[in-house]
Motif scaffolding. Structure first.
Motif, PDB file in Angstrom:
ATOM      1  N   ASN A  54       0.822  -1.208   0.000  1.00 29.69           N
ATOM      2  CA  ASN A  54       0.000   0.000   0.000  1.00 29.69           C
ATOM      3  C   ASN A  54       0.859   1.262   0.000  1.00 29.69           C
ATOM      4  O   ASN A  54       0.995   1.923  -1.010  1.00 29.69           O
ATOM      5  N   LYS A  55       1.480   1.596   1.147  1.00 33.03           N
ATOM      6  CA  LYS A  55       2.255   2.829   1.222  1.00 33.03           C
ATOM      7  C   LYS A  55       3.292   2.749   2.330  1.00 33.03           C
ATOM      8  O   LYS A  55       2.950   2.585   3.504  1.00 33.03           O
ATOM      9  N   ILE A  56       4.563   2.879   1.944  1.00 34.44           N
ATOM     10  CA  ILE A  56       5.666   3.015   2.892  1.00 34.44           C
ATOM     11  C   ILE A  56       6.538   4.163   2.411  1.00 34.44           C
ATOM     12  O   ILE A  56       6.901   4.226   1.241  1.00 34.44           O
ATOM     13  N   SER A  57       6.885   5.067   3.326  1.00 28.82           N
ATOM     14  CA  SER A  57       7.819   6.134   2.981  1.00 28.82           C
ATOM     15  C   SER A  57       8.907   6.223   4.052  1.00 28.82           C
ATOM     16  O   SER A  57       8.625   6.100   5.252  1.00 28.82           O
ATOM     17  N   ILE A  58      10.130   6.415   3.605  1.00 34.75           N
ATOM     18  CA  ILE A  58      11.292   6.522   4.483  1.00 34.75           C
ATOM     19  C   ILE A  58      11.976   7.840   4.152  1.00 34.75           C
ATOM     20  O   ILE A  58      12.437   8.044   3.024  1.00 34.75           O
ATOM     21  N   GLY A  59      12.042   8.752   5.121  1.00 31.44           N
ATOM     22  CA  GLY A  59      12.578  10.084   4.897  1.00 31.44           C
ATOM     23  C   GLY A  59      14.082  10.108   4.694  1.00 31.44           C
ATOM     24  O   GLY A  59      14.806   9.186   5.089  1.00 31.44           O
ATOM     25  N   TYR A  92      -6.144 -13.025   9.554  1.00 27.31           N
ATOM     26  CA  TYR A  92      -6.395 -14.387  10.053  1.00 27.31           C
ATOM     27  C   TYR A  92      -7.778 -14.538  10.688  1.00 27.31           C
ATOM     28  O   TYR A  92      -8.284 -15.643  10.857  1.00 27.31           O
ATOM     29  N   LYS A  93      -8.439 -13.407  11.021  1.00 33.16           N
ATOM     30  CA  LYS A  93      -9.740 -13.493  11.686  1.00 33.16           C
ATOM     31  C   LYS A  93     -10.879 -13.793  10.722  1.00 33.16           C
ATOM     32  O   LYS A  93     -11.893 -14.369  11.097  1.00 33.16           O
ATOM     33  N   ASN A  94     -10.740 -13.369   9.490  1.00 30.68           N
ATOM     34  CA  ASN A  94     -11.808 -13.564   8.519  1.00 30.68           C
ATOM     35  C   ASN A  94     -11.213 -14.008   7.193  1.00 30.68           C
ATOM     36  O   ASN A  94     -10.890 -13.191   6.331  1.00 30.68           O
ATOM     37  N   ILE A  95     -11.076 -15.303   7.041  1.00 29.82           N
ATOM     38  CA  ILE A  95     -10.401 -15.836   5.863  1.00 29.82           C
ATOM     39  C   ILE A  95     -11.240 -15.712   4.598  1.00 29.82           C
ATOM     40  O   ILE A  95     -10.740 -15.913   3.500  1.00 29.82           O
ATOM     41  N   GLU A  96     -12.522 -15.357   4.727  1.00 27.61           N
ATOM     42  CA  GLU A  96     -13.372 -15.212   3.543  1.00 27.61           C
ATOM     43  C   GLU A  96     -13.148 -13.879   2.849  1.00 27.61           C
ATOM     44  O   GLU A  96     -13.411 -13.743   1.660  1.00 27.61           O
ATOM     45  N   ASP A  97     -12.691 -12.858   3.568  1.00 27.02           N
ATOM     46  CA  ASP A  97     -12.378 -11.567   2.965  1.00 27.02           C
ATOM     47  C   ASP A  97     -10.963 -11.595   2.395  1.00 27.02           C
ATOM     48  O   ASP A  97     -10.320 -12.634   2.338  1.00 27.02           O
ATOM     49  N   GLU A  98     -10.493 -10.427   1.964  1.00 27.33           N
ATOM     50  CA  GLU A  98      -9.122 -10.345   1.484  1.00 27.33           C
ATOM     51  C   GLU A  98      -8.166 -10.844   2.560  1.00 27.33           C
ATOM     52  O   GLU A  98      -8.340 -10.561   3.746  1.00 27.33           O
ATOM     53  N   HIS A  99      -7.134 -11.576   2.126  1.00 24.37           N
ATOM     54  CA  HIS A  99      -6.257 -12.208   3.110  1.00 24.37           C
ATOM     55  C   HIS A  99      -5.250 -11.244   3.722  1.00 24.37           C
ATOM     56  O   HIS A  99      -4.532 -11.609   4.647  1.00 24.37           O
ATOM     57  N   LEU A 100      -5.200  -9.984   3.228  1.00 23.33           N
ATOM     58  CA  LEU A 100      -4.286  -8.998   3.793  1.00 23.33           C
ATOM     59  C   LEU A 100      -5.040  -7.749   4.237  1.00 23.33           C
ATOM     60  O   LEU A 100      -5.964  -7.300   3.569  1.00 23.33           O
ATOM     61  N   ILE A 101      -4.640  -7.197   5.374  1.00 18.50           N
ATOM     62  CA  ILE A 101      -5.190  -5.933   5.869  1.00 18.50           C
ATOM     63  C   ILE A 101      -4.156  -4.846   5.588  1.00 18.50           C
ATOM     64  O   ILE A 101      -3.044  -4.883   6.098  1.00 18.50           O
ATOM     65  N   LYS A 102      -4.522  -3.882   4.750  1.00 20.15           N
ATOM     66  CA  LYS A 102      -3.570  -2.861   4.311  1.00 20.15           C
ATOM     67  C   LYS A 102      -3.511  -1.689   5.285  1.00 20.15           C
ATOM     68  O   LYS A 102      -4.503  -1.313   5.894  1.00 20.15           O
ATOM     69  N   GLY A 103      -2.330  -1.130   5.426  1.00 22.30           N
ATOM     70  CA  GLY A 103      -2.120   0.056   6.244  1.00 22.30           C
ATOM     71  C   GLY A 103      -1.065   0.935   5.617  1.00 22.30           C
ATOM     72  O   GLY A 103      -0.873   0.927   4.403  1.00 22.30           O
ATOM     73  N   GLU A 104      -0.360   1.681   6.457  1.00 25.78           N
ATOM     74  CA  GLU A 104       0.654   2.607   5.965  1.00 25.78           C
ATOM     75  C   GLU A 104       1.775   2.698   6.992  1.00 25.78           C
ATOM     76  O   GLU A 104       1.553   2.534   8.189  1.00 25.78           O
ATOM     77  N   VAL A 105       2.976   2.945   6.501  1.00 28.11           N
ATOM     78  CA  VAL A 105       4.122   3.224   7.368  1.00 28.11           C
ATOM     79  C   VAL A 105       4.796   4.489   6.852  1.00 28.11           C
ATOM     80  O   VAL A 105       5.107   4.585   5.663  1.00 28.11           O
ATOM     81  N   LYS A 106       4.990   5.437   7.750  1.00 32.64           N
ATOM     82  CA  LYS A 106       5.706   6.661   7.392  1.00 32.64           C
ATOM     83  C   LYS A 106       6.830   6.888   8.396  1.00 32.64           C
ATOM     84  O   LYS A 106       6.581   7.044   9.583  1.00 32.64           O
TER      85      LYS A 106
END
Length: 202
Positions: free
Chosen positions: A111-116, A134-148
């Motif tokens: 999704n999004k990672i930025s390193i200054g 891992y809680k809901n295997i019927e949905d997308e298998h990855l939960i997207k976030g961000e790291v800055k």
């Protein structure tokens, strides 16, 4: 280009004085091979990687798994040995100029990672902008976030940086920390731990 060549020449002269000519030549030969490997990956992923001169040393690799994935690498980024950079889906990875990434690091971006700029990353650091669902295997298998990660940050050895983490400028992350959430600028982040010994025979 002339400014870059001038900078390289000045660095060679300085290193020769400090290290001795023989060791300066050996070290910079290693750097040159790293730069050529960076060029190689730029040619492989020419549609996905936007970069200037950067070095990628032996056994380090960049893997791009989607035509929409983008990597932006600033000038004079240096990646040491056995580091893995993986990007997939619509992921965007931004690495600022003069970032240093040490041995055995893993950066996984979907999704999004930025390193200054001017950030230093010690060995065995893992940076992920997603979790497994891992809680809901019927949905997308990855939960997207961000790291800055801000500018001029020092990240110690064996740190794990999890999704939805925002690290301010001039921050030090102590070795062995697990980081998630907002870390203010100009701070030292330490995970407090207790040593517990349990008698296994009773």
């Amino acid at each position: 280009m002339i400014n870059i060549l001038k900078k390289i020449f000045q660095t060679l002269v300085t290193e020769s004085r400090n290290r001795g000519l023989y060791f300066a030549v050996l070290m910079n030969l290693s750097h040159l091979i790293g730069v050529l490997r960076g060029v190689f990956y730029k040619l492989i992923y020419f549609r996905n990687i936007n970069c200037s001169i950067f070095a990628l040393q032996t056994k380090s690799r960049i893997e791009v798994f989607n035509k929409h994935s983008k990597i932006n690498i600033g000038k004079f980024v240096f990646v040491r040995r056995n580091t893995s950079i993986r990007i997939d889906f619509n992921g965007v990875l931004d690495i600022g100029e003069k970032v240093f990434i040490n041995d055995n690091c893993n950066i996984n971006c979907i999704n999004k990672i930025s390193i200054g700029k001017n950030t230093k990353i010690a060995p065995n650091v893992s940076i992920n902008d997603h979790d497994h669902n891992y809680k809901n295997i019927e949905d997308e298998h990855l939960i997207k976030g961000e790291v800055k990660i801000g500018e001029n940050v020092w990240i110690g050895s064996n740190v794990v940086i999890l999704r939805d983490t925002f690290i301010g400028d001039n921050t030090v992350i102590a070795a062995g920390s697990v980081v998630k959430g907002n870390i203010p600028s100009n701070t030292l982040f330490v995970n407090k731990r207790e040593n517990v010994c349990i008698n296994r025979t009773s």
